[in-house]
Design a protein around this motif. Structure first.
Motif, PDB file in Angstrom:
ATOM      1  N   VAL A 297      13.454  34.599 -26.541  1.00 50.30           N
ATOM      2  CA  VAL A 297      14.696  35.036 -25.914  1.00 50.30           C
ATOM      3  C   VAL A 297      14.437  36.343 -25.185  1.00 50.30           C
ATOM      4  N   CYS A 298      13.696  36.294 -24.128  1.00 53.40           N
ATOM      5  CA  CYS A 298      13.409  37.500 -23.358  1.00 53.40           C
ATOM      6  C   CYS A 298      14.050  37.371 -21.991  1.00 53.40           C
ATOM      7  N   ALA A 299      14.558  38.487 -21.525  1.00 56.86           N
ATOM      8  CA  ALA A 299      15.117  38.485 -20.176  1.00 56.86           C
ATOM      9  C   ALA A 299      13.974  38.309 -19.196  1.00 56.86           C
ATOM     10  N   PRO A 300      14.148  37.510 -18.171  1.00 59.96           N
ATOM     11  CA  PRO A 300      13.065  37.340 -17.211  1.00 59.96           C
ATOM     12  C   PRO A 300      12.771  38.656 -16.502  1.00 59.96           C
ATOM     13  N   VAL A 301      11.550  38.760 -16.009  1.00 56.49           N
ATOM     14  CA  VAL A 301      11.159  39.941 -15.268  1.00 56.49           C
ATOM     15  C   VAL A 301      12.107  40.080 -14.079  1.00 56.49           C
ATOM     16  N   ALA A 302      12.520  41.319 -13.850  1.00 52.90           N
ATOM     17  CA  ALA A 302      13.502  41.555 -12.779  1.00 52.90           C
ATOM     18  C   ALA A 302      12.977  41.016 -11.463  1.00 52.90           C
ATOM     19  N   GLN A 303      13.738  40.155 -10.863  1.00 54.64           N
ATOM     20  CA  GLN A 303      13.373  39.585  -9.573  1.00 54.64           C
ATOM     21  C   GLN A 303      14.460  39.924  -8.574  1.00 54.64           C
ATOM     22  N   LYS A 304      14.048  40.038  -7.373  1.00 52.93           N
ATOM     23  CA  LYS A 304      15.004  40.337  -6.312  1.00 52.93           C
ATOM     24  C   LYS A 304      15.829  39.082  -6.067  1.00 52.93           C
ATOM     25  N   ALA A 305      17.137  39.262  -6.115  1.00 53.40           N
ATOM     26  CA  ALA A 305      18.047  38.132  -5.891  1.00 53.40           C
ATOM     27  C   ALA A 305      17.978  37.732  -4.424  1.00 53.40           C
ATOM     28  N   PRO A 306      17.984  36.439  -4.139  1.00 50.13           N
ATOM     29  CA  PRO A 306      17.939  36.021  -2.735  1.00 50.13           C
ATOM     30  C   PRO A 306      19.228  36.433  -2.024  1.00 50.13           C
ATOM     31  N   GLU A 307      19.042  36.860  -0.831  1.00 53.71           N
ATOM     32  CA  GLU A 307      20.212  37.262  -0.051  1.00 53.71           C
ATOM     33  C   GLU A 307      20.947  36.008   0.397  1.00 53.71           C
ATOM     34  N   PRO A 308      22.273  36.031   0.291  1.00 52.88           N
ATOM     35  CA  PRO A 308      23.026  34.840   0.704  1.00 52.88           C
ATOM     36  C   PRO A 308      22.904  34.634   2.208  1.00 52.88           C
ATOM     37  N   ALA A 309      22.794  33.380   2.557  1.00 57.67           N
ATOM     38  CA  ALA A 309      22.684  33.054   3.977  1.00 57.67           C
ATOM     39  C   ALA A 309      24.032  33.338   4.638  1.00 57.67           C
ATOM     40  N   THR A 310      23.959  34.014   5.728  1.00 55.38           N
ATOM     41  CA  THR A 310      25.199  34.348   6.439  1.00 55.38           C
ATOM     42  C   THR A 310      25.373  33.398   7.611  1.00 55.38           C
ATOM     43  N   GLN A 311      26.593  32.993   7.812  1.00 59.45           N
ATOM     44  CA  GLN A 311      26.924  32.110   8.926  1.00 59.45           C
ATOM     45  C   GLN A 311      27.724  32.917   9.956  1.00 59.45           C
ATOM     46  N   PRO A 312      27.514  32.642  11.180  1.00 58.71           N
ATOM     47  CA  PRO A 312      28.335  33.337  12.176  1.00 58.71           C
ATOM     48  C   PRO A 312      29.809  33.029  11.929  1.00 58.71           C
ATOM     49  N   ALA A 313      30.631  34.065  11.992  1.00 53.55           N
ATOM     50  CA  ALA A 313      32.052  33.912  11.713  1.00 53.55           C
ATOM     51  C   ALA A 313      32.761  33.080  12.763  1.00 53.55           C
ATOM     52  N   SER A 314      32.168  32.995  13.934  1.00 54.40           N
ATOM     53  CA  SER A 314      32.848  32.280  15.004  1.00 54.40           C
ATOM     54  C   SER A 314      32.811  30.778  14.825  1.00 54.40           C
ATOM     55  N   ALA A 315      31.803  30.257  14.138  1.00 56.64           N
ATOM     56  CA  ALA A 315      31.686  28.809  14.025  1.00 56.64           C
ATOM     57  C   ALA A 315      31.750  28.404  12.561  1.00 56.64           C
ATOM     58  N   PRO A 316      32.920  28.017  12.093  1.00 58.67           N
ATOM     59  CA  PRO A 316      32.998  27.575  10.697  1.00 58.67           C
ATOM     60  C   PRO A 316      32.223  26.273  10.526  1.00 58.67           C
ATOM     61  N   VAL A 317      31.473  26.229   9.417  1.00 55.53           N
ATOM     62  CA  VAL A 317      30.638  25.058   9.155  1.00 55.53           C
ATOM     63  C   VAL A 317      31.404  24.136   8.215  1.00 55.53           C
ATOM     64  N   ALA A 318      31.513  22.919   8.612  1.00 55.07           N
ATOM     65  CA  ALA A 318      32.176  21.938   7.770  1.00 55.07           C
ATOM     66  C   ALA A 318      31.204  21.515   6.680  1.00 55.07           C
ATOM     67  N   ALA A 319      31.704  21.189   5.558  1.00 61.57           N
ATOM     68  CA  ALA A 319      30.869  20.760   4.441  1.00 61.57           C
ATOM     69  C   ALA A 319      30.398  19.344   4.711  1.00 61.57           C
ATOM     70  N   VAL A 320      29.307  19.250   5.442  1.00 63.36           N
ATOM     71  CA  VAL A 320      28.757  17.952   5.796  1.00 63.36           C
ATOM     72  C   VAL A 320      27.759  17.556   4.718  1.00 63.36           C
ATOM     73  N   LEU A 321      27.938  16.389   4.188  1.00 63.08           N
ATOM     74  CA  LEU A 321      27.025  15.902   3.161  1.00 63.08           C
ATOM     75  C   LEU A 321      25.798  15.287   3.814  1.00 63.08           C
ATOM     76  N   ARG A 322      24.671  15.621   3.221  1.00 64.68           N
ATOM     77  CA  ARG A 322      23.416  15.063   3.715  1.00 64.68           C
ATOM     78  C   ARG A 322      22.761  14.317   2.556  1.00 64.68           C
ATOM     79  N   GLN A 323      22.099  13.249   2.880  1.00 64.38           N
ATOM     80  CA  GLN A 323      21.415  12.443   1.880  1.00 64.38           C
ATOM     81  C   GLN A 323      20.026  13.039   1.636  1.00 64.38           C
ATOM     82  N   VAL A 324      19.695  13.268   0.387  1.00 58.87           N
ATOM     83  CA  VAL A 324      18.372  13.748   0.008  1.00 58.87           C
ATOM     84  C   VAL A 324      17.778  12.686  -0.901  1.00 58.87           C
ATOM     85  N   ALA A 325      16.579  12.230  -0.558  1.00 54.84           N
ATOM     86  CA  ALA A 325      15.898  11.216  -1.366  1.00 54.84           C
ATOM     87  C   ALA A 325      14.632  11.840  -1.946  1.00 54.84           C
ATOM     88  N   ILE A 326      14.477  11.715  -3.248  1.00 59.38           N
ATOM     89  CA  ILE A 326      13.300  12.247  -3.945  1.00 59.38           C
ATOM     90  C   ILE A 326      12.630  11.078  -4.649  1.00 59.38           C
TER      91      ILE A 326
END
Length: 192
Positions: A141-170
């Motif tokens: 039960v050890c805390a993981p080594v401090a890692q830099k949190a990924p910066e959230p991807a920013t979207q341009p405010a002018s173009a709202p992105v619709a939640a489009v579903l994409r198919q991922v096959a693994i």
């Protein structure tokens, strides 16, 4: 070699101490090892080893001085002065038990400094098995080594992105195919 040997096929043969000694002397004079002597005598090598011990014990017993019978005398025997008992070495004190938090701190130090289990156990002053038991008991039960949190991807405010579903096959190595529908944001979070 004594006439009683080989013992092959002679159940319940009584081998005397003299027979055992004669067999050992024969083996020495012939330059035989224990296995060869056992084969000639028709017994197992373990039996030869036991017979050697019997001979040695009989020899040691014969070398001990005989006890003299007690004599009755008119004067009492002198007694030895009473001596003080020898001081025994003090018992080693058990190491103080570490608390759960101290154990976790030691495990985190191992992870943070990249120590292997032996090095970490030495540093904590415990044995390797104790160190492993700590890891198992605490579920590591050890805390993981401090890692830099990924910066959230920013979207341009002018173009709202619709939640489009994409198919991922693994496709797994065993051939099983997994298909999942995900948004672009979920895919980015999965890959990041």
């Amino acid at each position: 070699m004594p006439a009683i040997f080989p013992l092959n096929g002679k159940p319940n043969a009584v081998v005397t101490l003299g027979d055992k000694k004669a067999l050992m002397e024969h083996g020495l004079s012939e330059g035989l090892n224990m296995s060869a002597l056992a084969r000639r005598a028709g017994v197992s090598p373990e039996t030869i080893t036991n017979w050697r011990l019997d001979i040695r014990q009989a020899h040691v017993a014969s070398q001990k001085p005989k006890r003299q019978p007690a004599r009755l005398t008119a004067t009492p025997p002198k007694t030895a002065p009473i001596s003080t008992p020898k001081k025994e070495a003090p018992m080693p004190q058990p190491k103080p038990r570490l608390s759960r938090e101290e154990k976790i701190a030691a495990l985190e130090t191992q992870k943070r400094e990249g120590l292997n289990n032996r090095e970490a156990a030495e540093r904590a002053g415990v044995s390797g098995p104790t160190w492993s038991a700590w890891k198992k008991d605490l579920g590591y039960v050890c805390a993981p080594v401090a890692q830099k949190a990924p910066e959230p991807a920013t979207q341009p405010a002018s173009a709202p992105v619709a939640a489009v579903l994409r198919q991922v096959a693994i496709t797994r190595p065993d051939g099983m195919k997994i298909e999942v529908s995900m948004t672009a944001e979920e895919i980015r979070a999965l890959v990041a």
